[in-house]
Write a protein that holds these residues in place. Structure first.
Motif, PDB file in Angstrom:
ATOM      1  N   GLN A   1      31.462 -10.974  -2.331  1.00 36.66           N
ATOM      2  CA  GLN A   1      30.639 -11.954  -3.016  1.00 36.66           C
ATOM      3  C   GLN A   1      29.688 -11.274  -3.982  1.00 36.66           C
ATOM      4  O   GLN A   1      29.232 -10.155  -3.742  1.00 36.66           O
ATOM      5  CB  GLN A   1      29.803 -12.738  -2.006  1.00 36.66           C
ATOM      6  N   GLN A   3      26.123 -12.095  -6.073  1.00 35.86           N
ATOM      7  CA  GLN A   3      24.993 -12.994  -6.248  1.00 35.86           C
ATOM      8  C   GLN A   3      24.370 -12.726  -7.613  1.00 35.86           C
ATOM      9  O   GLN A   3      24.177 -11.566  -7.998  1.00 35.86           O
ATOM     10  CB  GLN A   3      23.940 -12.789  -5.157  1.00 35.86           C
ATOM     11  N   TYR A 112      31.603 -16.545 -10.359  1.00 38.65           N
ATOM     12  CA  TYR A 112      30.287 -16.542  -9.745  1.00 38.65           C
ATOM     13  C   TYR A 112      29.251 -17.073 -10.727  1.00 38.65           C
ATOM     14  O   TYR A 112      29.321 -16.788 -11.931  1.00 38.65           O
ATOM     15  CB  TYR A 112      29.895 -15.122  -9.305  1.00 38.65           C
TER      16      TYR A 112
END
Length: 123
Positions: A1, A3, A112
């Protein structure tokens, strides 16, 4: 992931400048192109600018060309959007986005997204 966290938005008079920042964290970030998009109330999200992983390739929307500059730092985890000669029509929530691979002007191709930062330009 991955951020993404944007900052730098605010209220500015027409003709003024702001610099937005987007810091990436999380997994290894190598090879990600970055983009800035914006969304005004009642309108669809639109492309603003994009930059390649190396920083050597950039594209801009016609509406911001010559006024906005996208860049990324040498560590490549922070992306900036320098906005000059701001106009009331630039008022929107600005989003940072990341995608693995080449640059793109299409929001659907980004994996993202940050939470957005408000930019308001008064006339």
């Amino acid at each position: 992931q991955v951020q993404l966290v944007e900052s730098g938005g605010g209220l500015v008079q027409a003709g003024g400048s702001l610099r937005l920042s987007c810091v990436a964290s999380g997994r290894t970030f190598g090879g990600y192109a970055m983009g800035w998009f914006r969304q005004a109330p009642g309108k669809e999200r639109e492309f603003v600018a994009t930059i390649s992983w190396s920083g050597g390739i950039t594209y801009y929307a016609d509406s911001v060309k010559g006024r906005f500059t996208i860049s990324r730092d040498t560590a490549k985890i922070t992306v900036y959007l320098q906005m000059n000669s701001l106009k009331p029509e630039d008022t929107a929530v600005y989003y940072c986005a990341a995608r693995y691979g080449s640059t793109s002007t299409t929001s659907l191709r980004y994996e993202y997204w940050g939470q957005g930062t408000q930019v308001t330009v008064s006339s």
